[in-house]
Design a protein around this motif. Structure first.
Motif, PDB file in Angstrom:
ATOM      1  N   SER A  63       0.842  -1.197   0.000  1.00  0.00           N
ATOM      2  CA  SER A  63       0.000   0.000   0.000  1.00  0.00           C
ATOM      3  C   SER A  63       0.877   1.247   0.000  1.00  0.00           C
ATOM      4  N   VAL A  64       0.415   2.291  -0.653  1.00  0.00           N
ATOM      5  CA  VAL A  64       1.140   3.561  -0.684  1.00  0.00           C
ATOM      6  C   VAL A  64       0.693   4.417   0.495  1.00  0.00           C
ATOM      7  N   LEU A  65       1.663   4.897   1.256  1.00  0.00           N
ATOM      8  CA  LEU A  65       1.390   5.872   2.316  1.00  0.00           C
ATOM      9  C   LEU A  65       1.590   7.240   1.677  1.00  0.00           C
ATOM     10  N   GLY A  66       0.490   7.840   1.266  1.00  0.00           N
ATOM     11  CA  GLY A  66       0.543   9.108   0.525  1.00  0.00           C
ATOM     12  C   GLY A  66       1.133  10.245   1.334  1.00  0.00           C
ATOM     13  N   TYR A  67       1.632  11.252   0.632  1.00  0.00           N
ATOM     14  CA  TYR A  67       2.175  12.431   1.299  1.00  0.00           C
ATOM     15  C   TYR A  67       1.101  13.063   2.179  1.00  0.00           C
ATOM     16  N   GLY A  68       1.486  13.388   3.402  1.00  0.00           N
ATOM     17  CA  GLY A  68       0.550  13.965   4.362  1.00  0.00           C
ATOM     18  C   GLY A  68      -0.211  12.926   5.168  1.00  0.00           C
ATOM     19  N   GLN A  69       0.002  11.636   4.883  1.00  0.00           N
ATOM     20  CA  GLN A  69      -0.697  10.572   5.596  1.00  0.00           C
ATOM     21  C   GLN A  69       0.181   9.994   6.706  1.00  0.00           C
ATOM     22  N   THR A  70      -0.487   9.419   7.707  1.00  0.00           N
ATOM     23  CA  THR A  70       0.186   8.807   8.851  1.00  0.00           C
ATOM     24  C   THR A  70      -0.196   7.341   8.936  1.00  0.00           C
ATOM     25  N   TRP A  71       0.793   6.504   9.235  1.00  0.00           N
ATOM     26  CA  TRP A  71       0.596   5.064   9.451  1.00  0.00           C
ATOM     27  C   TRP A  71       0.866   4.792  10.925  1.00  0.00           C
ATOM     28  N   ASN A  72      -0.120   4.306  11.661  1.00  0.00           N
ATOM     29  CA  ASN A  72       0.010   3.925  13.067  1.00  0.00           C
ATOM     30  C   ASN A  72      -0.278   2.444  13.183  1.00  0.00           C
ATOM     31  N   TYR A  73       0.725   1.675  13.581  1.00  0.00           N
ATOM     32  CA  TYR A  73       0.496   0.243  13.672  1.00  0.00           C
ATOM     33  C   TYR A  73       1.575  -0.396  14.534  1.00  0.00           C
ATOM     34  N   GLY A  74       1.200  -1.313  15.380  1.00  0.00           N
ATOM     35  CA  GLY A  74       2.141  -2.109  16.152  1.00  0.00           C
ATOM     36  C   GLY A  74       3.054  -1.322  17.072  1.00  0.00           C
ATOM     37  N   GLY A  75       2.634  -0.119  17.475  1.00  0.00           N
ATOM     38  CA  GLY A  75       3.457   0.712  18.349  1.00  0.00           C
ATOM     39  C   GLY A  75       4.358   1.683  17.603  1.00  0.00           C
ATOM     40  N   PHE A  76       4.191   1.792  16.290  1.00  0.00           N
ATOM     41  CA  PHE A  76       5.003   2.705  15.495  1.00  0.00           C
ATOM     42  C   PHE A  76       4.110   3.721  14.806  1.00  0.00           C
ATOM     43  N   LYS A  77       4.699   4.871  14.532  1.00  0.00           N
ATOM     44  CA  LYS A  77       3.996   5.919  13.805  1.00  0.00           C
ATOM     45  C   LYS A  77       4.943   6.430  12.729  1.00  0.00           C
ATOM     46  N   CYS A  78       4.483   6.421  11.482  1.00  0.00           N
ATOM     47  CA  CYS A  78       5.263   6.944  10.363  1.00  0.00           C
ATOM     48  C   CYS A  78       4.437   7.997   9.642  1.00  0.00           C
ATOM     49  N   VAL A  79       5.095   9.097   9.314  1.00  0.00           N
ATOM     50  CA  VAL A  79       4.447  10.190   8.594  1.00  0.00           C
ATOM     51  C   VAL A  79       5.179  10.372   7.262  1.00  0.00           C
TER      52      VAL A  79
END
Length: 153
Positions: free
Chosen positions: A106-122
């Motif tokens: 899946s693409v994590l688009g610009y401006g989007q946040t991924w929160n999963y398994g104790g991690f956060k990626c922007v």
């Protein structure tokens, strides 16, 4: 009456067989992603719980500047192709002979946040920033990388 029950029973068996043969699709958050540029891929490596999970992020263009190996011959594979972020400690530079790069992620688009398994990626046009539950993390793009959140001695 018997014919109606028999038809209902046969229908139930057919529905059960069909539902067992269809693959189950998870609607949970994806365990990984790629950036829109396709240069960075990340994947959650699950441990026993959030504290033992690890986030692996690879960058196709390699870390720049290239970090030195701790000692000559330390890594006999691909050194500096990304970072591994444990759930409760500092990131480590990857020494890998495999890859998690998958064009179908899946693409994590610009401006989007991924929160999963104790991690956060922007994901941003300027790069990718990821942190663990204790605020340690990294920033990564084609030109540079850095680690942050470590306490000073």
């Amino acid at each position: 009456m018997y014919k109606q029950l028999n038809k209902i029973s046969v229908s139930a068996v057919i529905v059960t067989i069909i539902s067992l043969s269809i693959p189950q699709v998870s609607i949970a958050a994806p365990k990984g992603f790629k950036t829109p540029s396709g240069n960075i891929f990340c994947e959650l490596m699950e441990g026993e719980d959030v504290n033992t999970n690890t986030l692996r992020c690879e960058i196709a263009s390699s870390l720049k500047p290239q970090p030195p190996q701790p000692y000559p011959g330390y890594c006999e594979f691909d050194w500096g192709r990304g970072l591994m972020l444990p759930g409760q400690s500092k990131p480590e530079i990857l020494c890998i002979s495999d890859t998690i790069a998958d064009p179908n992620k899946s693409v994590l688009g610009y401006g989007q946040t991924w929160n999963y398994g104790g991690f956060k990626c922007v994901s941003q046009k300027t790069g990718l920033t990821c942190t663990n539950t204790i605020g340690i993390g990294f920033f990564l793009n084609r030109e540079k990388w850095r680690v942050f959140g470590l306490s000073q001695p």
